[in-house]
Scaffold this active site. Sequence first.
Site, PDB file in Angstrom:
ATOM      1  N   ASP A   1      79.392 -11.504 -23.537  1.00  0.00           N
ATOM      2  CA  ASP A   1      80.555 -12.390 -23.647  1.00  0.00           C
ATOM      3  C   ASP A   1      80.077 -13.819 -23.828  1.00  0.00           C
ATOM      4  O   ASP A   1      79.227 -14.283 -23.062  1.00  0.00           O
ATOM      5  CB  ASP A   1      81.391 -12.343 -22.360  1.00  0.00           C
ATOM      6  CG  ASP A   1      82.348 -11.162 -22.328  1.00  0.00           C
ATOM      7  OD1 ASP A   1      82.309 -10.345 -23.270  1.00  0.00           O
ATOM      8  OD2 ASP A   1      83.131 -11.068 -21.366  1.00  0.00           O
TER       9      ASP A   1
ATOM     10  N   LYS B   1      88.412 -10.384 -28.651  1.00  0.00           N
ATOM     11  CA  LYS B   1      89.405  -9.613 -27.907  1.00  0.00           C
ATOM     12  C   LYS B   1      90.834  -9.913 -28.352  1.00  0.00           C
ATOM     13  O   LYS B   1      91.205 -11.065 -28.561  1.00  0.00           O
ATOM     14  CB  LYS B   1      89.305  -9.935 -26.408  1.00  0.00           C
ATOM     15  CG  LYS B   1      88.060  -9.368 -25.734  1.00  0.00           C
ATOM     16  CD  LYS B   1      88.097  -9.649 -24.244  1.00  0.00           C
ATOM     17  CE  LYS B   1      86.764  -9.382 -23.569  1.00  0.00           C
ATOM     18  NZ  LYS B   1      86.441  -7.951 -23.473  1.00  0.00           N
TER      19      LYS B   1
ATOM     20  N   GLY C   1      84.800  -9.027 -14.455  1.00  0.00           N
ATOM     21  CA  GLY C   1      84.770 -10.305 -13.759  1.00  0.00           C
ATOM     22  C   GLY C   1      84.467 -10.213 -12.279  1.00  0.00           C
ATOM     23  O   GLY C   1      84.728 -11.147 -11.529  1.00  0.00           O
TER      24      GLY C   1
ATOM     25  N   ARG D   1      80.743   8.218 -14.337  1.00  0.00           N
ATOM     26  CA  ARG D   1      80.522   9.544 -13.713  1.00  0.00           C
ATOM     27  C   ARG D   1      81.705  10.474 -13.961  1.00  0.00           C
ATOM     28  O   ARG D   1      81.530  11.652 -14.252  1.00  0.00           O
ATOM     29  CB  ARG D   1      80.285   9.385 -12.221  1.00  0.00           C
ATOM     30  CG  ARG D   1      78.878   8.960 -11.871  1.00  0.00           C
ATOM     31  CD  ARG D   1      78.560   9.363 -10.435  1.00  0.00           C
ATOM     32  NE  ARG D   1      77.253   8.914 -10.019  1.00  0.00           N
ATOM     33  CZ  ARG D   1      76.125   9.592 -10.241  1.00  0.00           C
ATOM     34  NH1 ARG D   1      76.161  10.749 -10.876  1.00  0.00           N
ATOM     35  NH2 ARG D   1      74.961   9.114  -9.834  1.00  0.00           N
TER      36      ARG D   1
ATOM     37  N   GLY E   1      81.480  -5.376 -14.633  1.00  0.00           N
ATOM     38  CA  GLY E   1      80.810  -5.536 -13.345  1.00  0.00           C
ATOM     39  C   GLY E   1      79.297  -5.508 -13.399  1.00  0.00           C
ATOM     40  O   GLY E   1      78.633  -5.556 -12.364  1.00  0.00           O
TER      41      GLY E   1
ATOM     42  N   GLY F   1      79.844  -9.219 -19.317  1.00  0.00           N
ATOM     43  CA  GLY F   1      80.875 -10.235 -19.450  1.00  0.00           C
ATOM     44  C   GLY F   1      80.443 -11.502 -18.759  1.00  0.00           C
ATOM     45  O   GLY F   1      79.699 -12.320 -19.291  1.00  0.00           O
ATOM     46  N   SER F   2      80.890 -11.639 -17.516  1.00  0.00           N
ATOM     47  CA  SER F   2      80.623 -12.866 -16.762  1.00  0.00           C
ATOM     48  C   SER F   2      79.189 -12.913 -16.246  1.00  0.00           C
ATOM     49  O   SER F   2      78.699 -13.983 -15.878  1.00  0.00           O
ATOM     50  CB  SER F   2      81.594 -12.940 -15.594  1.00  0.00           C
ATOM     51  OG  SER F   2      82.870 -12.467 -15.993  1.00  0.00           O
TER      52      SER F   2
END
Lengths: 195, 292
Positions: free
Chosen positions: B24, B81, B153, B165, B214, B235-236
């Site tokens: 990102d 996005k 995030g 999983r 995550g 992402g973050s």
Amino acid sequence: MEIGVLGLQGAVREHLKSLSLLGVDAVAVKKAADLSPISGLVFPGGESTAIALLCSGGMLDELRRRARAGFPFFGTCAGMILLAKEIEGHDEAYIPAIDIAVARNASGRQVESFETSLDVEGIGNDVPAVFIRAPYIRRVGKGVTVLARHAGIPVAARQGNVLVTSFHPELTDDLRVHRHFVSMVEASSRKEVSA
Amino acid sequence: MVEKGTFRVKSGLAEMLKGGVIMDVTTADQARIAEKAGSVAVMALERVPADIRAHGGVARMADPARVKEIMKAVSIPVMAKARIGHFVEAQILQALEVDYVDESEVLTPADPRFHIDKWAFTVPFVCGARDLGEACRRIAEGAAMIRTKGEPGTGNVIEAVKHMRLMNEQIRAVLAAPAEELVRLGKEMGAPHDVLLAIRETGRLPVVNFAAGGIATPADAALMMQLGCDGIFVGSGIFKSGDPERRARAIVQATTHYNDPKVLAEVSAALGEPMVGIAIEEIPPHEMMQVR
């Protein structure tokens, strides 16, 4: 006979599958040590900048050494960029193995990506060809044979034991381009044995 | 004959991204850092998920001027996005010639019932999924790439693990089921039958599946790769950490050498502060992005 597929990033699985379907022992190669048993190496499609970063140090030196020694290489798309002697907009080549100049992303952005079929010299007619943000060949040196063109632009070439395509035969069920490379590797291994 | 926008061309780009990291970015500078670190693509957006979470409000498609800047800054593919169901944002992103549209739960949904008809576009789409049914529904709508949702995030990998999983478990069930149970299984999972048939033919999901939501450390990336995903979205996790350049490079290395703990130990060392994480239990239910 084992043929390797550079397994750092990209369409590794597809090349391994195409080679396996031809009865070849196909192995993913990540480190310099993985190179010792193989008789030829495929450079898959992927992102050339990422693969080049991941392919550094001992691995890069060994690949450059093999390029000078005429080791059989086959590069598709990003793989072709890695093997080109000259890359437009770059000062340096990665593993100069074939005397061509290439332009990255020359076919445009993804919305311009396309599929078609091509007649490929020495390989066959109507070979399905998938072009994805594809590089084009801008110049070919002496001793390089252009094997296919799209809209007049060279998109497949061979020099000695090195084969390159702008397109992705590994994304199709057609095995003719891979079969051609396997026969190149076989011929090169025979030469080595008789020498 | 030359054909553009075929499913093979769309899913083909995702195949080329396998084994790579997509980061990102919110500025051209960040995009250049990502490219230099070995990122295979960047995701252009206005705010990273952690900031969207912190600031609240309605999160929308990024400003086209911003997207263009990022496209100009790098030579790798640029994704962007669009809100779930907001087909006009997707039309705009296609007109900008981004390389992939992410119909994303990170943004505020525009349609509470329907996703975008992705077959209507030349540009390919990636969509999030928490389980196989969701993945199959998105593929039936034309998605050419899937990513597990995780919880964006948070810097907390638990939800990404849970989703990967579950998807693996459900794919095993689809492959093992006798033919007469398949329709029933599809009904229970909410998965269109033809996509299940495609899974049985190939032995796996018919499109590439990345992990997302995550992932904050090289070990997180390698964990997801060992669980069987095809690549990583961060992402973050990168630009909310203490040393984005080092962390970006380390996560790229870890994604390639996910099976080599020695390399993982090396690249995980001295990376500076990771992003501050959030425990999932601390997130109020209405702020969970994955349920969108």
